[in-house]
Scaffold this motif. Structure first.
Motif, PDB file in Angstrom:
ATOM      1  N   ALA A 150      40.269  31.414  77.352  1.00 43.05           N
ATOM      2  CA  ALA A 150      41.283  32.109  76.536  1.00 43.05           C
ATOM      3  C   ALA A 150      41.101  31.767  75.051  1.00 43.05           C
ATOM      4  O   ALA A 150      41.215  32.645  74.191  1.00 43.05           O
ATOM      5  N   LEU A 151      40.800  30.500  74.767  1.00 49.18           N
ATOM      6  CA  LEU A 151      40.626  30.137  73.352  1.00 49.18           C
ATOM      7  C   LEU A 151      39.367  30.788  72.779  1.00 49.18           C
ATOM      8  O   LEU A 151      39.347  31.173  71.604  1.00 49.18           O
ATOM      9  N   ALA A 152      38.339  30.924  73.598  1.00 47.74           N
ATOM     10  CA  ALA A 152      37.136  31.629  73.127  1.00 47.74           C
ATOM     11  C   ALA A 152      37.474  33.092  72.824  1.00 47.74           C
ATOM     12  O   ALA A 152      37.082  33.631  71.779  1.00 47.74           O
ATOM     13  N   ALA A 153      38.232  33.725  73.724  1.00 49.87           N
ATOM     14  CA  ALA A 153      38.583  35.144  73.525  1.00 49.87           C
ATOM     15  C   ALA A 153      39.386  35.335  72.244  1.00 49.87           C
ATOM     16  O   ALA A 153      39.232  36.339  71.540  1.00 49.87           O
ATOM     17  N   MET A 154      40.255  34.350  71.931  1.00 51.59           N
ATOM     18  CA  MET A 154      41.049  34.465  70.694  1.00 51.59           C
ATOM     19  C   MET A 154      40.158  34.439  69.462  1.00 51.59           C
ATOM     20  O   MET A 154      40.585  34.798  68.370  1.00 51.59           O
ATOM     21  N   LYS A 155      38.922  33.991  69.631  1.00 52.66           N
ATOM     22  CA  LYS A 155      37.988  33.972  68.501  1.00 52.66           C
ATOM     23  C   LYS A 155      37.064  35.200  68.534  1.00 52.66           C
ATOM     24  O   LYS A 155      37.002  35.954  67.583  1.00 52.66           O
ATOM     25  N   TYR A 156      36.333  35.390  69.672  1.00 53.40           N
ATOM     26  CA  TYR A 156      35.322  36.451  69.616  1.00 53.40           C
ATOM     27  C   TYR A 156      35.946  37.844  69.615  1.00 53.40           C
ATOM     28  O   TYR A 156      35.358  38.775  69.060  1.00 53.40           O
ATOM     29  N   ALA A 157      37.153  38.010  70.217  1.00 56.42           N
ATOM     30  CA  ALA A 157      37.718  39.369  70.252  1.00 56.42           C
ATOM     31  C   ALA A 157      38.007  39.878  68.830  1.00 56.42           C
ATOM     32  O   ALA A 157      37.492  40.937  68.439  1.00 56.42           O
ATOM     33  N   PRO A 158      38.792  39.154  68.012  1.00 57.72           N
ATOM     34  CA  PRO A 158      39.008  39.667  66.653  1.00 57.72           C
ATOM     35  C   PRO A 158      37.740  39.651  65.804  1.00 57.72           C
ATOM     36  O   PRO A 158      37.535  40.557  64.984  1.00 57.72           O
ATOM     37  N   ALA A 159      36.894  38.630  66.013  1.00 59.14           N
ATOM     38  CA  ALA A 159      35.662  38.576  65.208  1.00 59.14           C
ATOM     39  C   ALA A 159      34.818  39.823  65.475  1.00 59.14           C
ATOM     40  O   ALA A 159      34.315  40.459  64.538  1.00 59.14           O
ATOM     41  N   LEU A 160      34.683  40.180  66.756  1.00 56.59           N
ATOM     42  CA  LEU A 160      33.853  41.343  67.095  1.00 56.59           C
ATOM     43  C   LEU A 160      34.508  42.641  66.633  1.00 56.59           C
ATOM     44  O   LEU A 160      33.837  43.521  66.083  1.00 56.59           O
ATOM     45  N   LEU A 161      35.824  42.780  66.842  1.00 54.77           N
ATOM     46  CA  LEU A 161      36.472  44.031  66.421  1.00 54.77           C
ATOM     47  C   LEU A 161      36.305  44.229  64.914  1.00 54.77           C
ATOM     48  O   LEU A 161      36.086  45.349  64.443  1.00 54.77           O
ATOM     49  N   ALA A 162      36.387  43.150  64.158  1.00 53.73           N
ATOM     50  CA  ALA A 162      36.251  43.266  62.694  1.00 53.73           C
ATOM     51  C   ALA A 162      34.823  43.587  62.276  1.00 53.73           C
ATOM     52  O   ALA A 162      34.573  43.878  61.101  1.00 53.73           O
ATOM     53  N   GLY A 163      33.867  43.517  63.217  1.00 59.16           N
ATOM     54  CA  GLY A 163      32.488  43.912  62.906  1.00 59.16           C
ATOM     55  C   GLY A 163      31.512  42.761  62.757  1.00 59.16           C
ATOM     56  O   GLY A 163      30.359  42.961  62.373  1.00 59.16           O
ATOM     57  N   ASN A 164      31.971  41.539  63.056  1.00 60.00           N
ATOM     58  CA  ASN A 164      31.074  40.378  62.989  1.00 60.00           C
ATOM     59  C   ASN A 164      30.290  40.238  64.297  1.00 60.00           C
ATOM     60  O   ASN A 164      30.667  40.805  65.323  1.00 60.00           O
ATOM     61  N   THR A 165      29.268  39.414  64.264  1.00 54.40           N
ATOM     62  CA  THR A 165      28.613  38.992  65.493  1.00 54.40           C
ATOM     63  C   THR A 165      28.850  37.488  65.659  1.00 54.40           C
ATOM     64  O   THR A 165      29.209  36.803  64.704  1.00 54.40           O
ATOM     65  N   VAL A 166      28.672  36.993  66.882  1.00 54.42           N
ATOM     66  CA  VAL A 166      29.211  35.674  67.223  1.00 54.42           C
ATOM     67  C   VAL A 166      28.197  34.816  67.963  1.00 54.42           C
ATOM     68  O   VAL A 166      27.417  35.313  68.784  1.00 54.42           O
ATOM     69  N   VAL A 167      28.221  33.518  67.655  1.00 54.89           N
ATOM     70  CA  VAL A 167      27.581  32.512  68.509  1.00 54.89           C
ATOM     71  C   VAL A 167      28.705  31.604  69.005  1.00 54.89           C
ATOM     72  O   VAL A 167      29.390  30.962  68.202  1.00 54.89           O
ATOM     73  N   LEU A 168      28.883  31.578  70.316  1.00 52.17           N
ATOM     74  CA  LEU A 168      29.954  30.791  70.935  1.00 52.17           C
ATOM     75  C   LEU A 168      29.380  29.505  71.515  1.00 52.17           C
ATOM     76  O   LEU A 168      28.411  29.541  72.266  1.00 52.17           O
ATOM     77  N   LYS A 169      30.008  28.382  71.145  1.00 51.71           N
ATOM     78  CA  LYS A 169      29.607  27.090  71.706  1.00 51.71           C
ATOM     79  C   LYS A 169      30.819  26.428  72.350  1.00 51.71           C
ATOM     80  O   LYS A 169      31.710  25.931  71.672  1.00 51.71           O
ATOM     81  N   PRO A 170      30.852  26.381  73.685  1.00 52.85           N
ATOM     82  CA  PRO A 170      31.965  25.720  74.358  1.00 52.85           C
ATOM     83  C   PRO A 170      31.827  24.203  74.329  1.00 52.85           C
ATOM     84  O   PRO A 170      30.780  23.668  73.958  1.00 52.85           O
ATOM     85  N   SER A 171      32.880  23.523  74.749  1.00 52.11           N
ATOM     86  CA  SER A 171      32.852  22.056  74.841  1.00 52.11           C
ATOM     87  C   SER A 171      31.817  21.614  75.885  1.00 52.11           C
ATOM     88  O   SER A 171      31.672  22.253  76.929  1.00 52.11           O
ATOM     89  N   PRO A 172      31.129  20.498  75.639  1.00 54.49           N
ATOM     90  CA  PRO A 172      30.195  19.992  76.659  1.00 54.49           C
ATOM     91  C   PRO A 172      30.899  19.604  77.964  1.00 54.49           C
ATOM     92  O   PRO A 172      30.248  19.494  78.997  1.00 54.49           O
ATOM     93  N   PHE A 173      32.220  19.423  77.939  1.00 64.42           N
ATOM     94  CA  PHE A 173      32.924  19.125  79.189  1.00 64.42           C
ATOM     95  C   PHE A 173      33.119  20.378  80.042  1.00 64.42           C
ATOM     96  O   PHE A 173      33.254  20.278  81.254  1.00 64.42           O
ATOM     97  N   THR A 174      33.193  21.541  79.402  1.00 65.07           N
ATOM     98  CA  THR A 174      33.481  22.782  80.148  1.00 65.07           C
ATOM     99  C   THR A 174      32.584  23.928  79.681  1.00 65.07           C
ATOM    100  O   THR A 174      33.084  24.969  79.229  1.00 65.07           O
ATOM    101  N   PRO A 175      31.264  23.792  79.805  1.00 65.72           N
ATOM    102  CA  PRO A 175      30.400  24.861  79.284  1.00 65.72           C
ATOM    103  C   PRO A 175      30.197  26.029  80.260  1.00 65.72           C
ATOM    104  O   PRO A 175      29.833  27.130  79.846  1.00 65.72           O
ATOM    105  N   LEU A 176      30.430  25.781  81.563  1.00 61.42           N
ATOM    106  CA  LEU A 176      29.899  26.720  82.558  1.00 61.42           C
ATOM    107  C   LEU A 176      30.609  28.067  82.551  1.00 61.42           C
ATOM    108  O   LEU A 176      29.966  29.118  82.663  1.00 61.42           O
ATOM    109  N   SER A 177      31.936  28.053  82.434  1.00 56.72           N
ATOM    110  CA  SER A 177      32.655  29.329  82.471  1.00 56.72           C
ATOM    111  C   SER A 177      32.263  30.181  81.265  1.00 56.72           C
ATOM    112  O   SER A 177      32.137  31.406  81.381  1.00 56.72           O
ATOM    113  N   SER A 178      32.025  29.541  80.120  1.00 56.63           N
ATOM    114  CA  SER A 178      31.617  30.323  78.937  1.00 56.63           C
ATOM    115  C   SER A 178      30.189  30.832  79.089  1.00 56.63           C
ATOM    116  O   SER A 178      29.875  31.962  78.684  1.00 56.63           O
ATOM    117  N   LEU A 179      29.308  30.001  79.672  1.00 55.30           N
ATOM    118  CA  LEU A 179      27.931  30.473  79.922  1.00 55.30           C
ATOM    119  C   LEU A 179      27.971  31.672  80.879  1.00 55.30           C
ATOM    120  O   LEU A 179      27.270  32.675  80.669  1.00 55.30           O
TER     121      LEU A 179
END
Ligand code: TXE
Length: 470
Positions: A150-179
């Motif tokens: 959810a916290l990732a979505a709060m970042k990439y959703a507005p970033a992408l809608l505004a026309g940016n591109t994104v590199v997402l790096k999750p926490s090393p404790f919880t990388p799998l769901s983001s991968l």
């Protein structure tokens, strides 16, 4: 069973790293999977892919809006896979993990309803002056382990809608769901638009200071947030920081115990207390102290704690060993200093990072679990004699994320709530972020906001187009 490996997504393709690191299931304390440890060259590739995708992606907002809606649908189709990984790596009950996926879809859909405004300030025979909002370029999204998707979505959703591109790096404790998310979204997003990489903490620092990164959107601890701000400064990268909190809930003398005690309890204990916007300390009028402590302690004792994969479990383990150690230390220190555990107070036997839901009484400001962010299932309840003093104590902190005031008379509570020094003041609720509403912290709890139009605009540069006719 061999440990599974999960690839990164760079330019729409699988990327495996030479090195990997183990991901632990906090319900067992055992490593159950390996995640790629992104190399510096692979980080360069991810940022280059994002930079290359930017010129085309920034062009057409209606296409981007449709793609965000398609992404929401695709994520929902993959709820089982994503939620299971989330529970295995983070510990939360599977039903809560499934709910987090729904929240992700909601964030994408609500973001897709927004428009990037174009304001005409002047338009006459002589000239036209317009204010535009243009994307910043490549955005680094750095996320923590408590609510990773959810916290990732709060970042990439507005970033992408505004026309940016994104590199997402999750926490090393919880990388799998983001991968896994990165792989799932390859079906709907053009290559390079959302790249997902994983690695240990230094990867976050490298991403934050990289010359290609134009904005860093970070959620995590205050200490790391300050490092991100320092790393961004030499290049004047834009930043949004959503950091920790030490939210106070102030109960007024007419607090409606029967109606509100469950909401107050879960405002503190949802996600095992690991929510930035959770109640972290409660101030109660002395005349109602024992009654409130007892009611909270009853709730704490009734919670079903266990492995999040087991049906019926309401609270999982702490998400990782450092956090487990920290919560144990803070509770032990409070008890040694004279506090009493009205409920809980100790870890559960076994291998996982389970801690009893804990209500602490007979303590005051000046104890670390009151003054610091505990980020776990242990809640200090503090008596007060004068409500002005309670307000002053609530505000006497470097934190300023949220706060709440509770009363049978909501408007009376609202007057006090408005005086809390924080980004959001609630009345008779807590930790209720709402899509479309700006969310952010004052003081050391952050810079900037997420959500709503203000959140969207934080992924843009303001630009004036001034046309002189003739
Ligand atoms: O967070 P970090 P940690 C609080 C909570 C917890 C404490 C520590 O109190 O006890 O933070 O948690 C990446 N440059 N919150 O240590 O270090 C890191 O890899 C750039 C509150 O896990 O802040 C991860 O992806 N990035 C919070 C992310 O930063 C760096 C939620 C967060 O890690 C980096 C979680 C660097 N120099 C914990 N170093 C909230 N606001 O909700 C690490 N990272």
């Amino acid at each position: 069973m061999p440990e599974q490996k999960y690839p990164m997504t760079v330019d729409g393709k699988d990327v495996h790293a030479g090195d990997t690191f183990g991901v632990c299931n906090p319900a067992t304390g055992q490593v159950f999977a390996q995640a790629p440890d992104c190399s510096p060259a692979q980080l360069d590739d991810a940022l280059r892919a994002a930079a290359d995708a930017f010129p085309l992606w920034r062009d057409d907002i209606s296409a981007r809006r449709s793609i965000l809606l398609a992404a929401a649908a695709r994520i929902e189709e993959c709820t089982e896979e994503l939620a299971t990984l989330l529970t295995l790596e983070q510990g939360k009950p599977l039903a809560d993990a499934q709910f987090e996926i729904q929240v992700v879809a909601l964030i994408l859909r609500s973001t897709a309803t927004l428009d990037v405004p174009r304001e005409v300030i002047l338009d006459d025979d002589d000239q036209r002056i317009e204010v535009l909002h243009q994307p910043v370029g490549v955005v680094a999204a750095i996320t923590p382990w408590n609510v990773p998707l959810a916290l990732a979505a709060m970042k990439y959703a507005p970033a992408l809608l505004a026309g940016n591109t994104v590199v997402l790096k999750p926490s090393p404790f919880t990388p799998l769901s983001s991968l896994a998310l990165g792989a799932v979204l390859r079906d709907v997003l053009p290559p390079g638009v959302l790249n997902v990489i994983s690695g240990r903490d230094p990867l976050g620092a490298q991403l934050a200071e990289h010359t290609v990164t134009r904005k860093v959107s970070f959620t995590g601890s205050v200490a790391t947030g300050k490092r991100v701000a320092a790393a961004a400064a030499p290049d004047l990268k834009r930043i949004t920081l959503e950091l920790g909190g030490n939210d106070a809930a102030i109960l007024l003398d007419d607090f409606d115990l029967d109606t509100h005690v469950d909401r107050l309890f879960w405002g503190a204990f949802a996600n095992c207390g690991q929510v930035c916007a959770a109640v972290k300390r409660v101030y109660v009028p002395r005349g109602r102290y024992t009654e409130v402590v007892d009611a909270l302690a009853d709730r704490a004792r009734s919670v079903e704690v266990g492995d999040g994969m087991r049906p019926g479990v309401q609270m999982g383990p702490l998400a990782n060993a450092p956090q487990f150690d920290r919560v144990q230390e803070l509770v032990a220190e409070a008890l040694a200093g004279g506090a009493t555990a009205a409920a809980g107070g100790r870890r559960l036997d076994g291998d996982g990072y389970f801690f009893e839901p804990t209500i602490l009484r007979d303590l005051d400001d000046g104890v670390r679990i009151v003054d610091e962010e505990q980020f776990g299932p242990a809640l200090p309840v503090i008596p007060y004699d004068d409500v002005e003093d309670a307000l002053a104590r609530a505000n006497r902190t470097h934190f300023g994320l949220d706060g709440s005031v509770w009363s049978a008379d909501p408007e009376r509570a609202a007057v006090l709530a408005a005086r809390l020094e924080c980004g959001t003041s609630w009345v008779n609720t807590h930790a209720m972020p709402t899509p479309g509403v700006p969310f952010g912290g004052h003081k050391w709890s952050g810079i900037g906001v997420a959500g709503g139009l203000a959140g969207l605009l934080s992924y843009t540069e303001t630009k004036v187009l001034h046309v002189v006719r003739g």
